[in-house]
Design a protein around this motif. Structure first.
Motif, PDB file in Angstrom:
ATOM      1  N   THR A  45       0.054 -11.535 -10.259  1.00  0.00           N
ATOM      2  CA  THR A  45      -0.234 -10.481 -11.228  1.00  0.00           C
ATOM      3  C   THR A  45      -0.025  -9.130 -10.564  1.00  0.00           C
ATOM      4  O   THR A  45      -0.541  -8.873  -9.478  1.00  0.00           O
ATOM      5  CB  THR A  45      -1.678 -10.588 -11.737  1.00  0.00           C
ATOM      6  N   THR A  46       0.737  -8.268 -11.198  1.00  0.00           N
ATOM      7  CA  THR A  46       1.050  -6.974 -10.613  1.00  0.00           C
ATOM      8  C   THR A  46       0.346  -5.855 -11.374  1.00  0.00           C
ATOM      9  O   THR A  46      -0.042  -5.999 -12.526  1.00  0.00           O
ATOM     10  CB  THR A  46       2.568  -6.727 -10.632  1.00  0.00           C
ATOM     11  N   SER A  47       0.220  -4.716 -10.705  1.00  0.00           N
ATOM     12  CA  SER A  47      -0.412  -3.552 -11.313  1.00  0.00           C
ATOM     13  C   SER A  47       0.562  -2.837 -12.229  1.00  0.00           C
ATOM     14  O   SER A  47       1.771  -2.794 -11.973  1.00  0.00           O
ATOM     15  CB  SER A  47      -0.890  -2.582 -10.228  1.00  0.00           C
ATOM     16  N   ARG A  48       0.013  -2.263 -13.292  1.00  0.00           N
ATOM     17  CA  ARG A  48       0.802  -1.461 -14.222  1.00  0.00           C
ATOM     18  C   ARG A  48       0.105  -0.111 -14.396  1.00  0.00           C
ATOM     19  O   ARG A  48      -1.090  -0.050 -14.674  1.00  0.00           O
ATOM     20  CB  ARG A  48       0.932  -2.172 -15.574  1.00  0.00           C
ATOM     21  N   HIS A  49       0.868   0.945 -14.206  1.00  0.00           N
ATOM     22  CA  HIS A  49       0.329   2.297 -14.318  1.00  0.00           C
ATOM     23  C   HIS A  49       1.117   3.046 -15.391  1.00  0.00           C
ATOM     24  O   HIS A  49       2.318   3.263 -15.263  1.00  0.00           O
ATOM     25  CB  HIS A  49       0.441   3.023 -12.972  1.00  0.00           C
TER      26      HIS A  49
ATOM     27  N   GLY B 290       5.587  -7.707  -6.392  1.00  0.00           N
ATOM     28  CA  GLY B 290       4.743  -8.852  -6.064  1.00  0.00           C
ATOM     29  C   GLY B 290       5.572 -10.108  -5.987  1.00  0.00           C
ATOM     30  O   GLY B 290       6.720 -10.150  -6.439  1.00  0.00           O
ATOM     31  N   THR B 291       5.012 -11.129  -5.411  1.00  0.00           N
ATOM     32  CA  THR B 291       5.709 -12.398  -5.319  1.00  0.00           C
ATOM     33  C   THR B 291       5.688 -13.096  -6.681  1.00  0.00           C
ATOM     34  O   THR B 291       4.920 -12.741  -7.568  1.00  0.00           O
ATOM     35  CB  THR B 291       5.065 -13.306  -4.262  1.00  0.00           C
ATOM     36  N   THR B 292       6.531 -14.093  -6.852  1.00  0.00           N
ATOM     37  CA  THR B 292       6.626 -14.828  -8.111  1.00  0.00           C
ATOM     38  C   THR B 292       5.266 -15.403  -8.506  1.00  0.00           C
ATOM     39  O   THR B 292       4.592 -16.044  -7.701  1.00  0.00           O
ATOM     40  CB  THR B 292       7.648 -15.970  -7.987  1.00  0.00           C
TER      41      THR B 292
ATOM     42  N   PHE C 197     -15.967   4.888  -7.861  1.00  0.00           N
ATOM     43  CA  PHE C 197     -14.519   4.708  -7.779  1.00  0.00           C
ATOM     44  C   PHE C 197     -14.143   3.365  -8.394  1.00  0.00           C
ATOM     45  O   PHE C 197     -14.740   2.333  -8.093  1.00  0.00           O
ATOM     46  CB  PHE C 197     -14.059   4.778  -6.323  1.00  0.00           C
ATOM     47  N   LEU C 198     -13.137   3.387  -9.251  1.00  0.00           N
ATOM     48  CA  LEU C 198     -12.696   2.192  -9.951  1.00  0.00           C
ATOM     49  C   LEU C 198     -11.888   1.304  -9.013  1.00  0.00           C
ATOM     50  O   LEU C 198     -10.890   1.761  -8.437  1.00  0.00           O
ATOM     51  CB  LEU C 198     -11.833   2.591 -11.152  1.00  0.00           C
ATOM     52  N   PRO C 199     -12.288   0.045  -8.818  1.00  0.00           N
ATOM     53  CA  PRO C 199     -11.486  -0.859  -7.972  1.00  0.00           C
ATOM     54  C   PRO C 199     -10.053  -0.952  -8.476  1.00  0.00           C
ATOM     55  O   PRO C 199      -9.803  -1.069  -9.682  1.00  0.00           O
ATOM     56  CB  PRO C 199     -12.219  -2.193  -8.101  1.00  0.00           C
ATOM     57  N   ILE C 200      -9.118  -0.900  -7.568  1.00  0.00           N
ATOM     58  CA  ILE C 200      -7.704  -0.815  -7.916  1.00  0.00           C
ATOM     59  C   ILE C 200      -7.220  -2.039  -8.685  1.00  0.00           C
ATOM     60  O   ILE C 200      -6.243  -1.981  -9.428  1.00  0.00           O
ATOM     61  CB  ILE C 200      -6.865  -0.601  -6.628  1.00  0.00           C
ATOM     62  N   GLN C 201      -7.944  -3.158  -8.553  1.00  0.00           N
ATOM     63  CA  GLN C 201      -7.550  -4.392  -9.250  1.00  0.00           C
ATOM     64  C   GLN C 201      -7.577  -4.236 -10.774  1.00  0.00           C
ATOM     65  O   GLN C 201      -6.940  -5.015 -11.492  1.00  0.00           O
ATOM     66  CB  GLN C 201      -8.456  -5.549  -8.835  1.00  0.00           C
ATOM     67  N   PHE C 202      -8.313  -3.249 -11.285  1.00  0.00           N
ATOM     68  CA  PHE C 202      -8.381  -3.053 -12.731  1.00  0.00           C
ATOM     69  C   PHE C 202      -7.002  -2.747 -13.310  1.00  0.00           C
ATOM     70  O   PHE C 202      -6.755  -3.016 -14.497  1.00  0.00           O
ATOM     71  CB  PHE C 202      -9.364  -1.933 -13.077  1.00  0.00           C
ATOM     72  N   PHE C 203      -6.103  -2.179 -12.506  1.00  0.00           N
ATOM     73  CA  PHE C 203      -4.767  -1.870 -12.999  1.00  0.00           C
ATOM     74  C   PHE C 203      -3.937  -3.133 -13.222  1.00  0.00           C
ATOM     75  O   PHE C 203      -2.875  -3.069 -13.830  1.00  0.00           O
ATOM     76  CB  PHE C 203      -4.045  -0.946 -12.012  1.00  0.00           C
TER      77      PHE C 203
END
Length: 351
Positions: free
Chosen positions: A100-104, A95-97, A68-74
Motif C-alpha cells: 500500500t502506497t501513500s497518496r498526497h 513501493g514494492t508490488t 502530529f498525524l502518523p504518516i501512515q494515514f496517507f
C-alpha cells in the motif's frame, strides 16, 4: 476557537496561503498555530485523530504541544482540509508490488511551486543560474512522482535548453555535460540523481575526468537504492561519488511524497529545512514527548515535520524517520528509519 467566526473556509484559507508564501522566519510559530487550528477544525481525518487523543485544540499554545498525524494515514485515507473531491494532481509514493502506497492530493499547484522555488532560491540562488540535469530513471518510470513534478518545474524555470531528464540515456547526458564544460556560460551545472543511478554512473566505463574541470558543478543525491543495489552508509556513497565526480561535497535533498516542502544538505548529511518547515524530534519510546532543539544534539529521536506548504492536507506529520539535531539551531541529520517501518523509495539514506 479562533477560526469560528463569520469568515468562510475559503477566506480563512486565502489569508493563510498568502502568509505562507511571504512570511519571515520569526513569524513561523504563530503562523503554524493558526494553520493547526484551521486544520484541526476543517480536516476530518486530523480532527478525528485529535478527538481520539482527547486533545482540545484551543488549549494548544506551543509547537511541541501539537499532535502530529502518523504518516501512515496517507496510505489509507484521503487527508484533506476543506476539500471534498479528488485533487487535480495526486502524488503517489513508490513501493514494492502489493504494498500500500501513500497518496498526497495536491490542490494548489501554484502554492507548491512558489514554496519549492523559494526554498531552492534561498539555498542556491535563482534557478535561471543553473543548467539542471536530472538522472531519475526509477522516478521517470512513474507518472505521479512528486520529485519528478518538482524537477519538471525547476527545469522549466531554469530556462536552459540544456536542462532535462534522463532515464537510461547516460551517454547522451554525458555528451551534454561535456559540451557545457567546453562552452561555459557563467551558469552552474546541477546534476541531480537517485542514489543507485549516480553510483552506476560513477562505476561505469565512461570517462568522467572532464567533470573535475567544470568550475561550477554540483552533484545532488536524492537517495534511494530502489532495490537495485545493496544499501550503503551515506559516508560510503558520498566518498565514492566525490572521488568519481571530482566535487568537494555531495548535496542532498530531504523530502517525501507526504511533504510539499524540502530540506537541503550542502554536504556531510547536515540538512537545513526550508523556510516553510520545522523539524521537531519525538522520544523513540513515547511519540507524544516532543522536544525542540534543546533535545540534545547527540540524541536520536523520531522526526516530526511541520510543513506549512501542506495547507490543504495536514501540516503536522509524524514520519518514520530517525534523526538528531545539528549543532546549529534548526539543522538536523537523518539517521535512518524505524525498524518496523516500510522501506520507502524516496530521498532518504541509511547512516
Amino acid at each position: 476557537m479562533e477560526l469560528q467566526n463569520n469568515k468562510s473556509i475559503a477566506e480563512i484559507r486565502a489569508g493563510l496561503r498568502e502568509r505562507i508564501i511571504t512570511f519571515e522566519l520569526a513569524d513561523f510559530e504563530p503562523l503554524a498555530l493558526r494553520v493547526f487550528r484551521f486544520q484541526a477544525e476543517y480536516n476530518p481525518v486530523y480532527n478525528e485523530y485529535i478527538r481520539h487523543l482527547g486533545i482540545d485544540p484551543a488549549g494548544i499554545s506551543a509547537l511541541t504541544q501539537i499532535p502530529f498525524l502518523p504518516i501512515q494515514f496517507f496510505k489509507n485515507h484521503r487527508v484533506a482540509t476543506g476539500h471534498y473531491a479528488d485533487a487535480p494532481v495526486v502524488f503517489q509514493s513508490s513501493g514494492t508490488t502489493g504494498q500500500t502506497t501513500s497518496r498526497h492530493h495536491l490542490y494548489d499547484e501554484p502554492l507548491y511551486k512558489a514554496v519549492s522555488y523559494r526554498i531552492f532560491q534561498h539555498n542556491y540562488g535563482d534557478l535561471n543560474r543553473f543548467h539542471i540535469l536530472a538522472l531519475l530513471p526509477s522516478y521517470l518510470e512513474r507518472t505521479n512522482s512528486s520529485l519528478v513534478y518538482m524537477m519538471q518545474h525547476f527545469i522549466e524555470e531554469s530556462g536552459s535548453e540544456y536542462s532535462g531528464f534522463y532515464l537510461n540515456n547516460t551517454g547522451e547526458m554525458l555528451h551534454r555535460l561535456r559540451y557545457l564544460a567546453d562552452h561555459p556560460d557563467g551558469r552552474g551545472i546541477l546534476l541531480l540523481g537517485v542514489t543507485f543511478a549516480l553510483l552506476d554512473l560513477a562505476e561505469s566505463s565512461f570517462d568522467l575526468s572532464f567533470l573535475k574541470n567544470i568550475e561550477h558543478f554540483m552533484v545532488m543525491d536524492t537517495g534511494g537504492m530502489k532495490g537495485r543495489r545493496k544499501e550503503m552508509l551515506r559516508e560510503e556513497v558520498h566518498d565514492e561519488l566525490t572521488a568519481s565526480f571530482g566535487v568537494p561535497a555531495i548535496h542532498s535533498e530531504y523530502g517525501m511524497t507526504e511533504l510539499l516542502s524540502q530540506g537541503y544538505s550542502h554536504g556531510e548529511g547536515l540538512f537545513t529545512p526550508g523556510y516553510s518547515m520545522r523539524i521537531l524530534l519525538r522520544d523513540i519510546n513515547d511519540p507524544f514527548a516532543i522536544s525542540d532543539h534543546n533535545f540534545g544534539a547527540s540524541k536520536t529521536g523520531g522526526i516530526n515535520v511541520i510543513d506549512l506548504a501542506n495547507l490543504d492536507t495536514c501540516s503536522f506529520i509524524e514520519t518514520q524517520d530517525l534523526g538528531r539535531y545539528g549543532e546549529k539551531p534548526g539543522t538536523f541529520y537523518v539517521m535512518g528509519r524505524f525498524d518496523n517501518s516500510d522501506i520507502r523509495g524516496c530521498n532518504l539514506m541509511v547512516l
